[in-house]
Design a protein around this motif. Sequence first.
Motif, PDB file in Angstrom:
ATOM      1  N   MET A  77       0.835  -1.198   0.000  1.00  0.00           N
ATOM      2  CA  MET A  77       0.000   0.000   0.000  1.00  0.00           C
ATOM      3  C   MET A  77       0.875   1.255   0.000  1.00  0.00           C
ATOM      4  O   MET A  77       2.077   1.186   0.248  1.00  0.00           O
TER       5      MET A  77
ATOM      6  N   ALA B 139      -6.489  -5.104   8.102  1.00  0.00           N
ATOM      7  CA  ALA B 139      -6.966  -4.230   7.028  1.00  0.00           C
ATOM      8  C   ALA B 139      -6.629  -4.767   5.635  1.00  0.00           C
ATOM      9  O   ALA B 139      -7.180  -4.275   4.641  1.00  0.00           O
TER      10      ALA B 139
ATOM     11  N   TYR C 281      -5.249  -0.924  -5.135  1.00  0.00           N
ATOM     12  CA  TYR C 281      -6.319   0.033  -5.405  1.00  0.00           C
ATOM     13  C   TYR C 281      -7.671  -0.440  -4.876  1.00  0.00           C
ATOM     14  O   TYR C 281      -8.550   0.387  -4.613  1.00  0.00           O
ATOM     15  N   ILE C 282      -7.850  -1.757  -4.746  1.00  0.00           N
ATOM     16  CA  ILE C 282      -9.142  -2.264  -4.277  1.00  0.00           C
ATOM     17  C   ILE C 282      -9.132  -2.566  -2.785  1.00  0.00           C
ATOM     18  O   ILE C 282     -10.196  -2.725  -2.177  1.00  0.00           O
ATOM     19  N   ASN C 283      -7.946  -2.657  -2.202  1.00  0.00           N
ATOM     20  CA  ASN C 283      -7.865  -2.930  -0.766  1.00  0.00           C
ATOM     21  C   ASN C 283      -7.906  -1.615   0.005  1.00  0.00           C
ATOM     22  O   ASN C 283      -7.342  -0.604  -0.420  1.00  0.00           O
ATOM     23  N   LYS C 284      -8.555  -1.640   1.141  1.00  0.00           N
ATOM     24  CA  LYS C 284      -8.606  -0.424   1.940  1.00  0.00           C
ATOM     25  C   LYS C 284      -7.245  -0.159   2.573  1.00  0.00           C
ATOM     26  O   LYS C 284      -6.447  -1.083   2.774  1.00  0.00           O
ATOM     27  N   PRO C 285      -6.939   1.089   2.894  1.00  0.00           N
ATOM     28  CA  PRO C 285      -5.611   1.425   3.431  1.00  0.00           C
ATOM     29  C   PRO C 285      -5.289   0.649   4.704  1.00  0.00           C
ATOM     30  O   PRO C 285      -6.154   0.381   5.535  1.00  0.00           O
TER      31      PRO C 285
END
Length: 610
Positions: free
Chosen positions: A369, A585, A568-572
Amino acid sequence: MISFISSCRSSFLIHLSQRSRLIIAAFLIAIYCLMAAGWLFPAQARVLGPEDPPDPNGPEIAATPVIPPQLKKPVMPAKPTGADLGSITWWGVCLACHGDKGQGLTDEWRELAFGEDMNCWKSKCHASNHPPEGFYLIRQVPPAIGPGTLKRFVTAVDLQHYLKEKMPWWKPGSLSEDEAWQLTAYLLRSNSLLPVGEELAIDQANFLAVHLPVRQVQDERGWQIILVGTLSLAAVGLYSLGKRTLIGRVNGSISNQNEGSARLKQPARPSFFHHLHPPSIPLPQARWRYTLGAGGLAVFFSLVVVVTGILEMFFYIPTPEQAGSSIQVISYSIPYGMLVRGLHFWAAQALVVVAVIHLLRVVLTGAFMPPRRFNYLLGLGLLVIILFLDFTGYVLRWDEGIRWALMVGTNLLKTIPVVGLALYGFVVGGEAPGLATLNRFYAWHIFGLTLFLIAVGVWHLFRVRRDGGIATPSPELRSDSRRITRDELVRREVLAMALATGGLILAATLFMPPIAPPISDPPTILTEEVRAPWFFLWIQQLLRHGGAFWMGVGIPLGALVILILLPYINKPVPDDQRGRWLPRAGRLAQIIAIGVVLAWLALTVLEMLE
């Protein structure tokens, strides 16, 4: 009586018309002519053909001798090659002793070729007490065609020199230089070492392996085992002598726990190698169980592949006629060539494995990330480059084992809509694999992809330093503030490289890299036995269950796109979860990454079991 016959004839002729008399006269003249012709030209007896039955009462006719097909002179094609001309030399010089199939002077061959004269030693023609016009012939003439028959020779040059100086048996040195080369080409072709229709390149004959001397490889293994033992001792020494330098933050300064509060001495002007590592890194993120050593090992294996590849370039010949043979020369004729090729092969395979492990570790620790998202994409690009490097290097063997990669791997490009044929022509260099294909794969493997690997790899390492090194929580969120120095980090890397080198040498010693006979027929022929390289076995398994485009192109590209979209699809990932295994997360990215890797492994295993 006579007067009666004469009177009857006269009365018969008197009553005939003039026309009848002329017909009778012509008939009598014709009979006379036929009788005269039979007397002057007696009929000749017709020669019985093979379809006529023999006449039991007729005279005996001597049978025409029939030459067995094994003894007939070879018929030359319109454009004979050197091997074709060598077959004439074989027929005229070598056939009598070595047989029509190179089987040697066997009893069956002597009976077929010489019949009643097969025992030439008993008749003293070729015995030790032979007459002046004869010569002595050994009773056991070895075969010249078949497995292991040319084991005394290493290269084609050795074979040609022997034929020129020692053959024929009864008159050594009588063959001309051209005849010796032509005979060499014939023997190589007969032993499937020279493709049919190909010319023997005399200037490259020294690189054409004739026999594969296994003894040389066996003799080198002892030294390789000793080298492995030496590296193991070095690794033990590094592990035992190198003490971890743990430094903790005390009043904002870095102090050495082993040396009290003495400040760690740094060089006044750090060298280039010092800039490859930060002055210190957090201890928890430097442990083996966190990094797995995958990133550093990937760099090391890349260096091994580059160095050993450069060494192989000195002997590899990128032509369809000589590529497979030059691989055999590297493996069996060059001192420690098998070791160099084994290191190159196993380092390339290990590079794929550690690159996948490194990518998976980055995802499972949340290091993909921001601010490391771009570097994650660079690493993903490096994995793709590594796979293509392995694929092109696999094809460069140009032997019977690369048919799947050459045929299926390239034909998948044709299934791509719109641009498929153009891509195929760009990669293959023509309508079918051949010289242009090998040259293009060689250029991409040696220059194109290698330069991409070096450039993107350096960029990737630079971004690691720029993004703050290994992903860790903020200093105020760390439960363990201890750090290790640059020197300790280097010691660990050297230890890992020593162990990896020992493992590579051991693998190269115990497990010979794949090698197969050179391609003897057009590479466009695909058999059921051929397999893809192990890292593409999953694609071969997919192709068994659907169309070529969707299974061979669509699904692999889809998996790559999914991996690209993970950041881009995973949350921070929160700062307090970064730098730890399986942060909460990052569950979505973790599930996807593990699923992709497990699917790859499952399909690979299924194809291995086919």
